[in-house]
Design a protein around this motif. Structure first.
Motif, PDB file in Angstrom:
ATOM      1  N   LYS A 115       0.808  -1.209   0.000  1.00  0.00           N
ATOM      2  CA  LYS A 115       0.000   0.000   0.000  1.00  0.00           C
ATOM      3  C   LYS A 115       0.847   1.268   0.000  1.00  0.00           C
ATOM      4  N   SER A 139      -3.453   1.064  -5.308  1.00  0.00           N
ATOM      5  CA  SER A 139      -3.319   0.174  -4.175  1.00  0.00           C
ATOM      6  C   SER A 139      -4.701  -0.127  -3.627  1.00  0.00           C
ATOM      7  N   ASP A 140      -4.737  -0.874  -2.520  1.00  0.00           N
ATOM      8  CA  ASP A 140      -6.005  -1.318  -1.978  1.00  0.00           C
ATOM      9  C   ASP A 140      -6.747  -0.224  -1.236  1.00  0.00           C
ATOM     10  N   ASP A 141      -6.074   0.799  -0.737  1.00  0.00           N
ATOM     11  CA  ASP A 141      -6.757   1.885  -0.061  1.00  0.00           C
ATOM     12  C   ASP A 141      -6.017   3.172  -0.327  1.00  0.00           C
TER      13      ASP A 141
END
Length: 244
Positions: free
Chosen positions: A93, A177-179
């Motif tokens: 991330k 990215s995921d967040d």
């Protein structure tokens, strides 16, 4: 006529700025010694240093040091085969880990922090790490984050900056990215949550997916009761006659 000869100069090594070589916390993270007793809490038990603060970029931290870093971004370092590793779910991330081989250990995907030199590649190996010559699958170029950092000294196409995914504009909240983690501005923890890190006596690979959001163990629900009617008896049993 005056002849002017221009001597051809061979290109030297590429010079890149510090910002191009990753976030400011990356080099201190790779050079930190982990899994040593904490100097700040030598009298306490289980004071092994396996945490790192990305904001302070100082020495490794133990669990007793966490209250002093409650507003900082802290990551946990783990160990595999006597080498330091970090979970992809944490470092992925923050930086781009493409071209670095990932491993799955105890159901968790990880990457190694530093290289693991290998003198002799295995038999039939066709691809090795470009820095430490460790055997790799053909789809990877480096075996660790440190080796990728070394390869960035001469390859301008390599970067640790997270690139946005295709179809995402500059106004989207995603950054590939995921967040919403940013490589330059680590996210602050809203509250001090010890459940983010492993507790003594719990395997590090089992701390995610086996606890609920509030840190309590998740218990399976009560199985449904079978309300099917039992089968009827086939007649009334009779006692065998006695023979004299």
């Amino acid at each position: 006529m005056v002849m002017v000869s221009v001597a051809s100069q061979s290109p030297g090594p590429m010079v890149r700025s510090e910002e191009d070589l990753g976030p400011p916390w990356l080099r201190p993270l790779l050079g930190t010694s982990f899994f040593v007793p904490c100097r700040m809490h030598p009298e306490l038990s289980k004071n092994e240093c396996n945490l790192f603060c990305l904001g302070c970029t100082g020495d490794a931290l133990c669990a007793y040091c966490l209250p002093a870093h409650r507003d900082h971004h802290v990551v946990q370092i783990r160990r595999s085969s006597y080498h330091n590793v970090i979970r992809v779910s944490e470092v992925g991330k923050l930086i781009d880990i493409s071209h670095v081989q990932t491993y799955v250990i105890n159901s968790a995907k990880i990457v190694f922090l530093n290289g693991r030199p290998q003198a002799r590649p295995g038999k039939g190996v066709t691809n090795t790490c470009e820095i430490c010559c460790r055997s790799l699958p053909d789809s990877f170029r480096f075996c660790s984050l440190g080796c990728k950092l070394g390869g960035m000294q001469w390859d301008p196409s390599l970067t640790f900056a997270i690139r946005p995914k295709r179809g995402q504009g500059s106004g989207d909240d995603g950054s590939g990215s995921d967040d919403s983690f940013s490589p330059k501005k680590p996210r602050r923890m809203a509250g001090f949550d010890f459940s983010r890190f492993d507790r003594p006596g719990v395997r590090w690979s089992d701390d995610e997916g086996s606890r609920s959001n509030n840190g309590r163990p998740v218990t399976p629900g009560t199985p449904p009761i079978n309300r099917c009617r039992p089968s009827r008896r086939k007649g009334i049993p009779h006692r065998a006659p006695f023979y004299g």
